[in-house]
Design a protein around this motif. Structure first.
Motif, PDB file in Angstrom:
ATOM      1  N   ASN A 249       0.785  -1.232   0.000  1.00 36.50           N
ATOM      2  CA  ASN A 249       0.000   0.000   0.000  1.00 36.50           C
ATOM      3  C   ASN A 249       0.819   1.285   0.000  1.00 36.50           C
ATOM      4  OD1 ASN A 249      -2.931  -1.003   0.322  1.00 36.50           O
ATOM      5  ND2 ASN A 249      -1.823  -2.160   1.887  1.00 36.50           N
ATOM      6  N   ILE A 250       2.109   1.177  -0.272  1.00 32.47           N
ATOM      7  CA  ILE A 250       2.939   2.364  -0.465  1.00 32.47           C
ATOM      8  C   ILE A 250       3.656   2.228  -1.803  1.00 32.47           C
ATOM      9  CG2 ILE A 250       4.915   3.681   0.376  1.00 32.47           C
ATOM     10  CD1 ILE A 250       4.177   3.020   3.162  1.00 32.47           C
ATOM     11  N   SER A 251       3.515   3.240  -2.642  1.00 26.99           N
ATOM     12  CA  SER A 251       4.133   3.186  -3.970  1.00 26.99           C
ATOM     13  C   SER A 251       5.644   3.350  -3.859  1.00 26.99           C
ATOM     14  CB  SER A 251       3.557   4.296  -4.864  1.00 26.99           C
ATOM     15  OG  SER A 251       3.954   5.568  -4.380  1.00 26.99           O
ATOM     16  N   LYS A 252       6.343   3.104  -4.958  1.00 21.33           N
ATOM     17  CA  LYS A 252       7.798   3.260  -4.972  1.00 21.33           C
ATOM     18  C   LYS A 252       8.210   4.688  -4.662  1.00 21.33           C
ATOM     19  CE  LYS A 252       8.628  -0.521  -8.240  1.00 21.33           C
ATOM     20  NZ  LYS A 252       9.197  -0.907  -9.570  1.00 21.33           N
ATOM     21  N   GLU A 253       7.326   5.635  -5.013  1.00 20.60           N
ATOM     22  CA  GLU A 253       7.622   7.045  -4.746  1.00 20.60           C
ATOM     23  C   GLU A 253       7.295   7.444  -3.306  1.00 20.60           C
ATOM     24  OE1 GLU A 253       5.542   6.004  -7.201  1.00 20.60           O
ATOM     25  OE2 GLU A 253       7.108   5.970  -8.733  1.00 20.60           O
ATOM     26  N   GLY A 254       6.688   6.530  -2.557  1.00 25.99           N
ATOM     27  CA  GLY A 254       6.381   6.819  -1.156  1.00 25.99           C
ATOM     28  C   GLY A 254       4.959   7.266  -0.911  1.00 25.99           C
ATOM     29  N   LYS A 255       4.092   7.206  -1.912  1.00 31.68           N
ATOM     30  CA  LYS A 255       2.704   7.631  -1.737  1.00 31.68           C
ATOM     31  C   LYS A 255       1.909   6.541  -1.030  1.00 31.68           C
ATOM     32  CE  LYS A 255      -1.380   9.235  -4.248  1.00 31.68           C
ATOM     33  NZ  LYS A 255      -1.985   9.521  -5.578  1.00 31.68           N
ATOM     34  N   VAL A 256       1.153   6.931   0.003  1.00 32.41           N
ATOM     35  CA  VAL A 256       0.315   5.997   0.743  1.00 32.41           C
ATOM     36  C   VAL A 256      -0.981   5.791  -0.037  1.00 32.41           C
ATOM     37  CG1 VAL A 256      -0.849   5.504   2.928  1.00 32.41           C
ATOM     38  CG2 VAL A 256       1.297   6.782   2.922  1.00 32.41           C
ATOM     39  N   LEU A 257      -1.294   4.546  -0.378  1.00 29.69           N
ATOM     40  CA  LEU A 257      -2.410   4.250  -1.273  1.00 29.69           C
ATOM     41  C   LEU A 257      -3.692   3.863  -0.543  1.00 29.69           C
ATOM     42  CD1 LEU A 257      -0.432   2.092  -3.870  1.00 29.69           C
ATOM     43  CD2 LEU A 257      -0.931   4.551  -3.968  1.00 29.69           C
ATOM     44  N   VAL A 258      -3.670   3.837   0.765  1.00 24.34           N
ATOM     45  CA  VAL A 258      -4.868   3.435   1.530  1.00 24.34           C
ATOM     46  C   VAL A 258      -5.076   4.385   2.702  1.00 24.34           C
ATOM     47  CG1 VAL A 258      -3.562   1.847   3.004  1.00 24.34           C
ATOM     48  CG2 VAL A 258      -5.999   1.489   2.684  1.00 24.34           C
ATOM     49  N   ARG A 259      -6.343   4.655   3.004  1.00 26.95           N
ATOM     50  CA  ARG A 259      -6.707   5.544   4.103  1.00 26.95           C
ATOM     51  C   ARG A 259      -7.841   4.921   4.898  1.00 26.95           C
ATOM     52  NH1 ARG A 259      -2.815   9.627   4.643  1.00 26.95           N
ATOM     53  NH2 ARG A 259      -2.125  10.235   2.560  1.00 26.95           N
ATOM     54  N   PHE A 260      -8.106   5.531   6.069  1.00 21.84           N
ATOM     55  CA  PHE A 260      -9.247   5.082   6.872  1.00 21.84           C
ATOM     56  C   PHE A 260     -10.546   5.291   6.112  1.00 21.84           C
ATOM     57  CE2 PHE A 260      -6.430   5.943  10.630  1.00 21.84           C
ATOM     58  CZ  PHE A 260      -6.440   4.662  11.127  1.00 21.84           C
ATOM     59  N   ILE A 261     -11.511   4.406   6.343  1.00 18.59           N
ATOM     60  CA  ILE A 261     -12.854   4.565   5.776  1.00 18.59           C
ATOM     61  C   ILE A 261     -13.683   5.364   6.763  1.00 18.59           C
ATOM     62  CG2 ILE A 261     -14.954   3.370   5.054  1.00 18.59           C
ATOM     63  CD1 ILE A 261     -13.212   0.969   4.328  1.00 18.59           C
ATOM     64  N   ASN A 262     -14.263   6.463   6.325  1.00 23.35           N
ATOM     65  CA  ASN A 262     -15.064   7.296   7.217  1.00 23.35           C
ATOM     66  C   ASN A 262     -16.400   6.635   7.541  1.00 23.35           C
ATOM     67  OD1 ASN A 262     -13.107   9.340   7.196  1.00 23.35           O
ATOM     68  ND2 ASN A 262     -13.929  10.187   5.291  1.00 23.35           N
TER      69      ASN A 262
END
Length: 262
Positions: A249-262
């Motif tokens: 869930n983290i891309s090679k560039e360091g982007k977080v691809l998942v978040r909490f569901i509201n």
């Protein structure tokens, strides 16, 4: 030593009236938990009644295939529960969580059954299924705490994380403080329980065996085995879950691809 004493369903019904106490507290303090408590109690009764009948059947059949399928079902339901309680998307987290539980559970169940307890046969449902259930059940809360703390850290300390990435740190290095804190919080309750067992608390398994007429020292041996196994499984499952979660869930560039569901 006195043998185990059965409890009549009439007395069980009368004792259940004590549930009026939490319902009264809910009403007095307007906690808005009445529906959730009622659903939880009903589910508990129905599920335990079902599992009691099912286990009688499983113990008599004693099929290794059925035992395996039941453990797979427990892992599937446990993984779904962890993700749901963590308020994270199931699609991206199911494989990491299920893998962590499986890798933590399987070697320990095999070790306990084949080397330590040695039932006949080794795949005896009477031992394998309760052992798997205790290990999985006690690992759920730790995994929930770990995942919640990991993604809370991403949310609250996002600038710190991105600053590390901007300075050239790898995603693995930038997430080490978050992972460390998540693991420490996940392991804290079980370590506190282990440190106070025998002085403050008498664990449920040991108490149940003693009430069932088992010699106290035999019950203590089983409890020591289970507590040790629970702690080992928790550390393995949480570690693998967190590492696979970050990898997926983290891309090679360091982007977080998942978040909490509201």
């Amino acid at each position: 030593m006195q043998e185990s004493l059965d409890i009549s369903w009439t007395l069980m019904g009368l004792f259940s009236l004590t549930l009026l106490i939490p319902f009264t507290i809910n009403r007095l303090y307007q906690l808005d938990l009445a529906k959730e408590v009622a659903v939880s109690v009903i589910r508990m009764i129905v599920q335990l009644a079902f599992i009691g009948l099912y286990l009688e059947f499983v113990f008599q059949l004693n099929s290794p295939l059925l035992n395996t399928l039941w453990i797979v079902l427990m892992i599937t339901i446990g993984s779904s529960s962890i993700i749901a309680k963590s308020k994270l998307p199931k699609k991206r987290l199911f494989i990491p969580v299920a893998t962590g539980l499986l890798v933590g559970l399987l070697p320990l169940v095999i070790l306990l059954s084949a080397v330590i307890i040695q039932p006949t046969p080794l795949y005896s449902a009477q031992y394998v299924i309760p052992l798997a259930g205790m290990l999985l059940g006690n690992s759920l809360s730790g995994n929930i705490v770990a995942l919640q703390n990991l993604f809370t850290a991403f949310k609250e300390r996002e600038s710190e994380y991105h600053a590390a990435i901007a300075l050239g740190a790898s995603p693995h290095y930038a997430t080490i403080p978050f992972v460390r804190a998540a693991m420490q919080k996940a392991f804290a309750p079980i370590m506190a329980s282990m440190a106070t067992t025998g002085l403050v608390t008498l664990p449920g398994m040991m108490t149940g065996q003693i009430l069932g007429g088992v010699n106290p020292m035999v019950a203590i041996k089983y409890q020591l085995l289970i507590l040790t196994a629970i702690f080992v499984m928790l550390t393995i499952s949480v570690t693998i879950t967190l590492q696979l979660t970050l990898k997926q869930n983290i891309s090679k560039e360091g982007k977080v691809l998942v978040r909490f569901i509201n």
